[in-house]
Design a protein around this motif. Structure first.
Motif, short mmCIF file in Angstrom:
data_model
loop_
_atom_site.label_atom_id
_atom_site.label_comp_id
_atom_site.label_asym_id
_atom_site.label_seq_id
_atom_site.Cartn_x
_atom_site.Cartn_y
_atom_site.Cartn_z
N ASP A 30 0.81 -1.22 0.00
CA ASP A 30 0.00 0.00 0.00
C ASP A 30 0.84 1.27 0.00
O ASP A 30 0.31 2.37 -0.17
CB ASP A 30 -0.98 0.00 1.18
CG ASP A 30 -0.30 -0.14 2.52
OD1 ASP A 30 0.94 -0.04 2.58
OD2 ASP A 30 -1.01 -0.36 3.51
N TRP A 31 2.16 1.14 0.20
CA TRP A 31 3.00 2.34 0.16
C TRP A 31 3.54 2.64 -1.25
O TRP A 31 4.36 3.54 -1.44
CB TRP A 31 4.16 2.27 1.16
CG TRP A 31 4.84 0.94 1.30
CD1 TRP A 31 4.61 0.00 2.26
CD2 TRP A 31 5.88 0.41 0.46
NE1 TRP A 31 5.43 -1.09 2.08
CE2 TRP A 31 6.22 -0.86 0.98
CE3 TRP A 31 6.55 0.86 -0.67
CZ2 TRP A 31 7.20 -1.67 0.40
CZ3 TRP A 31 7.53 0.07 -1.24
CH2 TRP A 31 7.85 -1.17 -0.71
N VAL A 32 3.09 1.89 -2.26
CA VAL A 32 3.39 2.22 -3.65
C VAL A 32 2.22 3.04 -4.21
O VAL A 32 1.09 2.57 -4.28
CB VAL A 32 3.59 0.96 -4.51
CG1 VAL A 32 3.74 1.33 -5.99
CG2 VAL A 32 4.82 0.19 -4.04
N MET A 33 2.50 4.29 -4.56
CA MET A 33 1.47 5.19 -5.06
C MET A 33 1.16 4.87 -6.52
O MET A 33 2.07 4.62 -7.31
CB MET A 33 1.95 6.65 -4.93
CG MET A 33 0.89 7.69 -5.26
SD MET A 33 1.54 9.40 -5.20
CE MET A 33 2.00 9.52 -3.47
N LYS A 34 -0.11 4.89 -6.88
CA LYS A 34 -0.49 4.60 -8.26
C LYS A 34 0.12 5.64 -9.21
O LYS A 34 0.00 6.84 -9.01
CB LYS A 34 -2.02 4.60 -8.41
CG LYS A 34 -2.49 4.19 -9.79
CD LYS A 34 -4.01 4.13 -9.87
CE LYS A 34 -4.46 3.69 -11.26
NZ LYS A 34 -5.92 3.65 -11.40
N ASN A 44 5.62 5.73 -1.29
CA ASN A 44 4.98 6.68 -0.38
C ASN A 44 5.21 6.31 1.08
O ASN A 44 4.29 6.32 1.89
CB ASN A 44 3.47 6.73 -0.69
CG ASN A 44 2.81 7.95 -0.08
OD1 ASN A 44 3.47 8.94 0.23
ND2 ASN A 44 1.51 7.88 0.09
N PHE A 45 6.48 5.97 1.42
CA PHE A 45 6.76 5.70 2.83
C PHE A 45 7.66 6.76 3.46
O PHE A 45 8.20 6.59 4.55
CB PHE A 45 7.35 4.30 3.06
CG PHE A 45 8.50 3.91 2.15
CD1 PHE A 45 9.54 4.76 1.88
CD2 PHE A 45 8.53 2.65 1.59
CE1 PHE A 45 10.59 4.40 1.08
CE2 PHE A 45 9.58 2.25 0.78
CZ PHE A 45 10.61 3.14 0.52
N THR A 46 7.84 7.88 2.72
CA THR A 46 8.56 9.03 3.26
C THR A 46 7.73 10.27 2.96
O THR A 46 6.78 10.23 2.19
CB THR A 46 9.94 9.18 2.60
OG1 THR A 46 9.76 9.37 1.18
CG2 THR A 46 10.81 7.96 2.84
N PRO A 48 8.56 14.15 1.75
CA PRO A 48 7.76 13.76 0.58
C PRO A 48 8.14 12.36 0.08
O PRO A 48 9.19 11.82 0.45
CB PRO A 48 8.12 14.82 -0.46
CG PRO A 48 9.51 15.23 -0.10
CD PRO A 48 9.56 15.18 1.40
N PRO A 49 7.29 11.75 -0.76
CA PRO A 49 7.59 10.43 -1.31
C PRO A 49 8.84 10.46 -2.18
O PRO A 49 9.23 11.51 -2.72
CB PRO A 49 6.35 10.12 -2.17
CG PRO A 49 5.28 10.98 -1.61
CD PRO A 49 5.96 12.24 -1.18
N VAL A 50 9.49 9.30 -2.32
CA VAL A 50 10.62 9.17 -3.22
C VAL A 50 10.20 8.38 -4.45
O VAL A 50 9.22 7.64 -4.43
CB VAL A 50 11.83 8.50 -2.54
CG1 VAL A 50 12.36 9.37 -1.42
CG2 VAL A 50 11.48 7.11 -2.03
N VAL A 51 10.96 8.57 -5.53
CA VAL A 51 10.65 7.92 -6.81
C VAL A 51 11.89 7.14 -7.25
O VAL A 51 13.02 7.62 -7.13
CB VAL A 51 10.24 8.96 -7.86
CG1 VAL A 51 9.95 8.30 -9.20
CG2 VAL A 51 9.03 9.75 -7.38
N GLY A 151 14.63 9.89 -6.95
CA GLY A 151 14.24 11.29 -6.97
C GLY A 151 13.26 11.60 -5.85
O GLY A 151 12.75 10.70 -5.17
N VAL A 152 13.00 12.88 -5.65
CA VAL A 152 12.06 13.33 -4.62
C VAL A 152 10.84 13.92 -5.31
O VAL A 152 10.95 14.83 -6.14
CB VAL A 152 12.71 14.38 -3.70
CG1 VAL A 152 11.70 14.87 -2.65
CG2 VAL A 152 13.96 13.82 -3.03
#
Length: 308
Positions: A30-34, A44-46, A48-51, A151-152
């Motif tokens: 669930d921490w992987v953003m669509k 999406n576990f930080t 801002p999220p990291v990529v 990336g951020v």
């Protein structure tokens, strides 16, 4: 005789089938953003999220090795990752490399030096890596490299908001970038072409679109034109809608069209544009100006590309 990508040994359909298989056996936490374009993964576990993404240079590296084009090889490796990351609305920051070689030699020192220098120009850092000597896999002259980029996230690009009437902007490529090279190399070999006699720099490194983050807040979609050519890039961001675009072909595309049918080129090469942006009418001129791009068409019900 006209050449095809499949005749060079690469089957895009087979690649798509394997990708579909991988997707079918993976359960995302669930921490992987669509992120529907698939250019990179938003974690999406930080806050801002990291990529995160990974890519390589591909068989173009064989020509870089032959002609000792280390700086262009570094640009290809960075660009294939950097340009994917920004499609999601993130700014690339950290880079990790994997180098697989027969034995460590002078060219690897020169390549890593170029990689580090190019990353610094982009305000990125080479933070880690792995070099593996595997003489049982790699020949004495050939080697391979892969890159991993973090990336951020600044703003998730709302690709689902693309609508009819939106403006399509193309950002010029520096050349073929790092896709379609099995086909290009087959043409060079079969036609006995000396690349030094071509009226353009065939091995120019991938253009890195560092201006694009400035317009994250003004665009609805960003596509890096890579595997599958400009047609796949358009489908990734425009989905079930269509497009009407007009492209003035650069010299290197006119050259490849001597050997490849237009339809084959459209699904293999960038046709002169390495990145596609979609925005609304009110922001179109500003976005094009900020990114040194060309307004090339609109989102509509057709799927029409005019070349001239």
């Amino acid at each position: 005789m006209k050449y095809t990508y499949s005749s060079s040994g690469v089957d895009v359909t087979r690649n798509d089938e394997f990708t579909d298989y991988i997707k079918s056996i993976i359960n995302f936490p669930d921490w992987v953003m669509k992120e529907p374009t698939g250019y990179a993964t938003i974690l999406n576990f930080t806050n801002p999220p990291v990529v995160l993404t990974a890519d390589g240079v591909g068989s173009k590296l064989l020509l870089h090795i032959e002609h000792q084009r280390w700086n262009d090889a570094a640009k290809d490796l960075i660009g294939m990752n950097y340009n994917d990351i920004i499609c999601t609305g993130a700014i690339p920051k950290a880079f990790v490399d994997y180098l697989g070689v027969h034995h460590i030699d002078k060219p690897h020192y020169e390549f890593i030096k170029s990689l580090k220098e190019e990353l610094e120009r982009l305000d990125m850092a080479l933070v880690a890596g792995e070099t593996a000597e595997i003489p049982s896999i790699y020949t004495e002259k050939d080697w391979d490299v892969a890159g991993f980029c973090v990336g951020v996230l600044q703003r998730r690009i709302p690709v689902e908001s693309v609508e009819f009437g939106d403006v399509i902007i193309g950002l010029k490529a520096s050349g073929f970038h790092s896709n379609g090279w099995s086909l290009i190399r087959k043409i060079l070999s079969d036609e006995n072409i000396d690349i030094s006699n071509l009226p353009f720099d065939l091995l120019a490194g991938t253009k890195i679109y560092k201006e694009v983050p400035k317009v994250f807040d003004k665009v609805k979609a960003i596509a890096h034109v890579t595997g599958g050519g400009i047609l796949r890039a358009l489908r990734r961001i425009i989905k079930d809608k269509g497009w009407s675009i007009s492209i003035k072909l650069p010299e290197y595309i006119k050259w490849i069209l001597k050997y490849v049918e237009t339809e084959e080129a459209l699904k293999t090469f960038n046709m002169g544009y390495g990145m596609i942006l979609v925005t609304d009418e009110k922001n179109a001129e500003e976005v094009a100006s900020e990114c040194f791009g060309d307004i090339i068409g609109r989102v509509d019900e057709k799927r029409e590309i005019t070349l001239f």
